[in-house]
Motif scaffolding. Structure first.
Motif, mmCIF file in Angstrom:
data_model
loop_
_atom_site.group_PDB
_atom_site.id
_atom_site.type_symbol
_atom_site.label_atom_id
_atom_site.label_comp_id
_atom_site.label_asym_id
_atom_site.label_seq_id
_atom_site.Cartn_x
_atom_site.Cartn_y
_atom_site.Cartn_z
ATOM 1 N N TYR A 276 17.780 -6.857 -8.844
ATOM 2 C CA TYR A 276 16.409 -6.471 -8.524
ATOM 3 C C TYR A 276 16.316 -5.474 -7.369
ATOM 4 O O TYR A 276 15.289 -4.809 -7.212
ATOM 5 N N ARG B 204 10.073 -12.174 -9.231
ATOM 6 C CA ARG B 204 11.403 -12.364 -8.648
ATOM 7 C C ARG B 204 11.583 -11.475 -7.415
ATOM 8 O O ARG B 204 12.110 -11.919 -6.383
ATOM 9 N N ARG B 205 11.130 -10.232 -7.500
ATOM 10 C CA ARG B 205 11.220 -9.328 -6.348
ATOM 11 C C ARG B 205 10.372 -9.841 -5.182
ATOM 12 O O ARG B 205 10.789 -9.792 -4.025
ATOM 13 N N THR B 206 9.194 -10.348 -5.502
ATOM 14 C CA THR B 206 8.324 -10.891 -4.459
ATOM 15 C C THR B 206 8.979 -12.060 -3.751
ATOM 16 O O THR B 206 8.896 -12.192 -2.516
ATOM 17 N N ARG C 41 12.724 -10.731 -17.574
ATOM 18 C CA ARG C 41 12.693 -9.616 -18.522
ATOM 19 C C ARG C 41 11.312 -8.955 -18.580
ATOM 20 O O ARG C 41 11.224 -7.738 -18.683
ATOM 21 N N ARG C 42 10.268 -9.746 -18.548
ATOM 22 C CA ARG C 42 8.935 -9.160 -18.595
ATOM 23 C C ARG C 42 8.567 -8.574 -17.227
ATOM 24 O O ARG C 42 9.047 -9.071 -16.202
ATOM 25 N N PRO C 43 7.742 -7.537 -17.179
ATOM 26 C CA PRO C 43 7.379 -6.914 -15.901
ATOM 27 C C PRO C 43 6.854 -7.899 -14.874
ATOM 28 O O PRO C 43 7.202 -7.823 -13.692
ATOM 29 N N GLU C 44 6.023 -8.844 -15.311
ATOM 30 C CA GLU C 44 5.476 -9.813 -14.370
ATOM 31 C C GLU C 44 6.554 -10.761 -13.832
ATOM 32 O O GLU C 44 6.484 -11.201 -12.681
ATOM 33 N N GLN C 45 7.565 -11.048 -14.659
ATOM 34 C CA GLN C 45 8.674 -11.887 -14.194
ATOM 35 C C GLN C 45 9.522 -11.142 -13.168
ATOM 36 O O GLN C 45 9.937 -11.720 -12.155
ATOM 37 N N ILE C 46 9.778 -9.877 -13.438
ATOM 38 C CA ILE C 46 10.556 -9.059 -12.501
ATOM 39 C C ILE C 46 9.810 -8.938 -11.179
ATOM 40 O O ILE C 46 10.396 -9.084 -10.094
ATOM 41 N N ALA C 47 8.507 -8.694 -11.247
ATOM 42 C CA ALA C 47 7.698 -8.568 -10.033
ATOM 43 C C ALA C 47 7.711 -9.868 -9.239
ATOM 44 O O ALA C 47 7.818 -9.851 -8.005
#
Length: 220
Positions: free
Chosen positions: A56, A17-19, A9-15
């Protein structure tokens, strides 16, 4: 959702997961061609269900286009370094041969980049949303412009339009030469019986040299 899955949910978590998804895609590309990699296999490699991966990224194709974009920009940075400072024109087209040969050699060292370029138009751009397509094409255009600018800095006789033509030509030549140089086992055996063909790097260097020299000659 798969067992234990927690949506980022947080931007750093999304980033993050995408990484992780992009890293898994690169790992698989080191093992087999992009056409042989399914979304299911990619999902298993990263430890997510397919539906969660698609939270994602638009699609399997969008994932590999993101990998392509990163590989492309990384190559251009390295190419700028390897090409070095501009030098005076050599007799004939020796300078154009050197520049085109350097481009070909650095591309040949990057199998994943060549694989993805060859799959870009016929495969990867066929299952993406209009929004993603727009963003990717803007970035791809910027990469092409940057390649043209790098070449024109070393070959100033090349016009701005000629530089764009050459940069686009690099993508087109790689797109055709890569699959031709990496045939199936049956086609490779038949080709060997007939005497074989030039390797990818040599064939690419010859094609790009002819393209670059021809564009410069038209300006003279």
């Amino acid at each position: 959702m798969s067992a234990g899955f927690q949506r980022a949910r947080r931007p750093e978590q999304i980033a993050a997961r995408r990484t992780a998804i992009l890293a898994a895609a690169r790992e698989l590309l080191a093992e087999r061609p992009v056409a042989d990699i399914s979304l299911r296999e990619l999902s298993c490699r990263v430890g997510l269900a397919k539906s969660n991966v698609l939270r994602y990224f638009d699609s399997r194709e969008a994932i590999f286009l993101e990998v392509l974009d990163t590989a492309w920009t990384t190559w251009l940075t390295e190419l700028d370094r390897v090409l070095g400072d501009p030098a005076p024109a050599d007799p004939g087209f020796a300078r154009e041969e050197r520049v085109a040969g350097t481009i070909a050699a650095t591309l040949a060292e990057r199998r994943q980049l060549c694989e993805l370029i060859s799959a870009m138009a016929p495969v990867l751009e066929r299952n993406i949303s209009p929004e993603f397509a727009r963003g990717f094409k803007v970035r791809a255009s910027a990469n092409t412009e940057r390649l043209g600018a790098l070449v024109r800095a070393r070959v100033p006789e090349l016009s701005a339009d000629g530089a764009r033509q050459f940069a686009s030509g690099v993508v087109i030549v790689v797109s055709g030469a890569w699959p031709y140089a990496n045939p199936t086992d049956a086609v490779a055996a038949a080709t060997a019986e007939l005497g074989g063909t030039p390797g990818f790097a040599a064939g690419l260097a010859e094609g790009l040299t002819n393209l670059l020299a021809g564009l410069v000659a038209r300006r003279r």
